[in-house]
Design a protein around this motif. Structure first.
Motif, mmCIF file in Angstrom:
data_model
loop_
_atom_site.group_PDB
_atom_site.id
_atom_site.type_symbol
_atom_site.label_atom_id
_atom_site.label_comp_id
_atom_site.label_asym_id
_atom_site.label_seq_id
_atom_site.Cartn_x
_atom_site.Cartn_y
_atom_site.Cartn_z
ATOM 1 N N ALA A 149 0.847 -1.185 0.000
ATOM 2 C CA ALA A 149 0.000 0.000 0.000
ATOM 3 C C ALA A 149 0.883 1.235 0.000
ATOM 4 O O ALA A 149 2.010 1.209 0.508
ATOM 5 C CB ALA A 149 -0.895 -0.005 1.235
ATOM 6 N N GLY A 150 0.380 2.293 -0.565
ATOM 7 C CA GLY A 150 1.125 3.553 -0.539
ATOM 8 C C GLY A 150 1.183 4.102 0.877
ATOM 9 O O GLY A 150 0.566 3.553 1.797
ATOM 10 N N PRO A 151 1.907 5.160 1.070
ATOM 11 C CA PRO A 151 1.997 5.722 2.423
ATOM 12 C C PRO A 151 0.625 6.180 2.918
ATOM 13 O O PRO A 151 -0.185 6.689 2.147
ATOM 14 C CB PRO A 151 2.951 6.908 2.269
ATOM 15 N N ILE A 152 0.391 5.974 4.201
ATOM 16 C CA ILE A 152 -0.847 6.424 4.833
ATOM 17 C C ILE A 152 -0.700 7.923 5.097
ATOM 18 O O ILE A 152 0.036 8.332 5.997
ATOM 19 C CB ILE A 152 -1.100 5.675 6.161
ATOM 20 N N THR A 153 -1.370 8.721 4.312
ATOM 21 C CA THR A 153 -1.305 10.181 4.468
ATOM 22 C C THR A 153 -2.518 10.670 5.256
ATOM 23 O O THR A 153 -3.490 9.938 5.450
ATOM 24 C CB THR A 153 -1.289 10.877 3.101
ATOM 25 N N ARG A 154 -2.477 11.918 5.654
ATOM 26 C CA ARG A 154 -3.637 12.521 6.319
ATOM 27 C C ARG A 154 -4.833 12.545 5.361
ATOM 28 O O ARG A 154 -5.974 12.347 5.776
ATOM 29 C CB ARG A 154 -3.289 13.907 6.826
ATOM 30 N N ALA A 155 -4.557 12.757 4.093
ATOM 31 C CA ALA A 155 -5.638 12.735 3.096
ATOM 32 C C ALA A 155 -6.248 11.333 3.011
ATOM 33 O O ALA A 155 -7.476 11.188 2.918
ATOM 34 C CB ALA A 155 -5.113 13.183 1.736
ATOM 35 N N THR A 156 -5.407 10.285 3.048
ATOM 36 C CA THR A 156 -5.907 8.908 3.048
ATOM 37 C C THR A 156 -6.854 8.706 4.214
ATOM 38 O O THR A 156 -7.947 8.133 4.065
ATOM 39 C CB THR A 156 -4.747 7.896 3.150
#
Length: 131
Positions: free
Chosen positions: A9-16
């Motif tokens: 999975a891609g990085p867990i961002t605040r947007a995610t």
């Protein structure tokens, strides 16, 4: 069905986290508001456990058609911090004579932390009889 599958999975961002909160209806501020997370003794927000389970679901449905998944369960083991890059793995650990596979599921972070463990039971396609 054989072997092992991996989904990075891609990085867990605040947007995610914000998008997942909207999609899931889980707007718990501990996942969205750094001040709330800090007031709970954490360094920052962390991902919803169900987000990691959703990544495992994506791993499974990328491997077999959804209608062949008979069960899917997980146990949450650790927090997934914001900016982490979860790696989801599925490994076939048993296949019955009736054509049912048991798949061990794991979500791991780069530092080796296991955040979810679980299992799925998959019905394999019927094999035509051999002449």
């Amino acid at each position: 069905m054989s072997g092992r599958r991996v989904l990075e999975a891609g990085p867990i961002t605040r947007a995610t986290l914000a998008l997942f909160a909207g999609a899931s209806g889980d707007h718990n501020p501990i996942h969205l508001d750094p001040d709330v997370a800090r007031s709970a003794g954490l360094d920052d927000v962390f991902a919803h456990g169900m987000l990691s389970m959703a990544y495992l679901g994506r791993l499974l449905t990328g491997w077999v058609p959804q209608e062949r998944i008979r069960s899917f369960r997980v146990r949450f083991a650790a927090l997934t911090p914001v900016h982490a890059r979860p790696t989801c793995t599925g490994e076939v650990v048993h296949v019955t004579a009736e054509g049912v596979a048991t798949v061990r599921l794991t979500v791991t972070l780069a530092d080796g932390t296991v955040t979810l463990t679980g299992e799925a039971v998959i019905e394999l396609p019927a094999t035509p009889p051999q002449d």
